[in-house]
Design a protein around this motif. Structure first.
Motif, PDB file in Angstrom:
ATOM      1  N   UNK A   1    -132.170   4.761  73.592  1.00 29.87           N
ATOM      2  CA  UNK A   1    -131.752   4.117  74.833  1.00 29.87           C
ATOM      3  C   UNK A   1    -130.369   3.489  74.667  1.00 29.87           C
ATOM      4  N   UNK A   2    -130.152   2.828  73.539  1.00 23.56           N
ATOM      5  CA  UNK A   2    -128.867   2.185  73.280  1.00 23.56           C
ATOM      6  C   UNK A   2    -127.743   3.215  73.280  1.00 23.56           C
ATOM      7  N   UNK A   3    -127.988   4.354  72.630  1.00 24.69           N
ATOM      8  CA  UNK A   3    -126.970   5.414  72.572  1.00 24.69           C
ATOM      9  C   UNK A   3    -126.658   5.953  73.959  1.00 24.69           C
ATOM     10  N   UNK A   4    -127.721   6.141  74.771  1.00 25.15           N
ATOM     11  CA  UNK A   4    -127.556   6.647  76.121  1.00 25.15           C
ATOM     12  C   UNK A   4    -126.716   5.668  76.949  1.00 25.15           C
ATOM     13  N   UNK A   5    -127.006   4.355  76.791  1.00 24.75           N
ATOM     14  CA  UNK A   5    -126.274   3.332  77.530  1.00 24.75           C
ATOM     15  C   UNK A   5    -124.800   3.311  77.109  1.00 24.75           C
ATOM     16  N   UNK A   6    -124.553   3.477  75.804  1.00 25.24           N
ATOM     17  CA  UNK A   6    -123.166   3.502  75.318  1.00 25.24           C
ATOM     18  C   UNK A   6    -122.386   4.659  75.932  1.00 25.24           C
ATOM     19  N   UNK A   7    -123.085   5.799  76.096  1.00 22.57           N
ATOM     20  CA  UNK A   7    -122.424   6.981  76.663  1.00 22.57           C
ATOM     21  C   UNK A   7    -122.088   6.777  78.136  1.00 22.57           C
ATOM     22  N   UNK A   8    -122.881   5.954  78.847  1.00 25.38           N
ATOM     23  CA  UNK A   8    -122.680   5.740  80.288  1.00 25.38           C
ATOM     24  C   UNK A   8    -121.855   4.497  80.582  1.00 25.38           C
ATOM     25  N   UNK A   9    -121.410   3.786  79.560  1.00 23.94           N
ATOM     26  CA  UNK A   9    -120.769   2.486  79.709  1.00 23.94           C
ATOM     27  C   UNK A   9    -119.492   2.522  80.551  1.00 23.94           C
ATOM     28  N   UNK A  10    -118.790   3.645  80.537  1.00 27.69           N
ATOM     29  CA  UNK A  10    -117.526   3.726  81.277  1.00 27.69           C
ATOM     30  C   UNK A  10    -117.750   3.775  82.781  1.00 27.69           C
ATOM     31  N   UNK A  11    -118.866   4.310  83.206  1.00 27.62           N
ATOM     32  CA  UNK A  11    -119.136   4.530  84.631  1.00 27.62           C
ATOM     33  C   UNK A  11    -120.107   3.491  85.212  1.00 27.62           C
ATOM     34  N   UNK A  12    -120.982   2.952  84.376  1.00 27.42           N
ATOM     35  CA  UNK A  12    -122.013   2.036  84.883  1.00 27.42           C
ATOM     36  C   UNK A  12    -121.994   0.705  84.142  1.00 27.42           C
ATOM     37  N   UNK A  13    -122.540  -0.316  84.790  1.00 28.71           N
ATOM     38  CA  UNK A  13    -122.787  -1.586  84.136  1.00 28.71           C
ATOM     39  C   UNK A  13    -124.287  -1.776  84.074  1.00 28.71           C
ATOM     40  N   UNK A  14    -124.740  -2.455  83.037  1.00 31.25           N
ATOM     41  CA  UNK A  14    -126.176  -2.653  82.848  1.00 31.25           C
ATOM     42  C   UNK A  14    -126.506  -4.138  82.889  1.00 31.25           C
ATOM     43  N   UNK A  15    -127.494  -4.481  83.683  1.00 34.65           N
ATOM     44  CA  UNK A  15    -127.949  -5.873  83.769  1.00 34.65           C
ATOM     45  C   UNK A  15    -129.446  -5.931  83.560  1.00 34.65           C
TER      46      UNK A  15
END
Ligand SMILES: [Zn+2]
Length: 131
Positions: free
Chosen positions: A84-98
């Protein structure tokens, strides 16, 4: 000789995933201690070796199975969290996570929309964050 070993191992637990991981760690730590000449690391590797064989030769198979199951579930959780962490890192440029303040659910919102009201898809709690 082979029969003797078979007779000795009868009713004993044998090597499972936890014992194999402990043996692998033993090997790695022994090599590390060989190069660093660190006695503490060597001692830890010996303890892991004894632990691994003690588990393999144990006759209390029920208890060993429980330990192995616990180990596997902990390892699985770690692997899943890492994924999950890796997936979030890959999407970090386009999305924010809260994290939802109500239930702790992770919520993904598109970046660059200013202050927005986020509704948690799980518990419907609304909270305002900068996207
Ligand atoms: Zn929520």
């Amino acid at each position: 000789m082979r029969e003797k070993v078979q007779r000795f191992m009868y009713g004993r637990y044998g090597f499972d995933e936890l014992s194999k991981v402990a043996l692998a760690a033993t090997l790695v730590l022994m090599v590390v201690s060989l190069f660093t000449k660190n006695r503490f690391i060597y001692l830890v590797s010996l303890i892991l070796l004894v632990f691994s064989y003690w588990r393999a030769l144990s006759k209390n198979t029920k208890k060993r199975q429980q330990e192995n199951r616990k180990f596997l579930s902990i390892r699985y959780r770690g692997v899943a969290r890492w994924g999950k962490w890796k997936e979030r890192q890959a999407q970090k440029k386009v999305y924010r996570f809260y994290k939802c303040p109500g239930c702790g659910q992770m919520v993904r919102v598109p970046k660059g929309r200013g202050r927005i009201c986020i509704t948690c898809p799980k518990c419907q709690v609304e909270f305002i964050r900068k996207s």
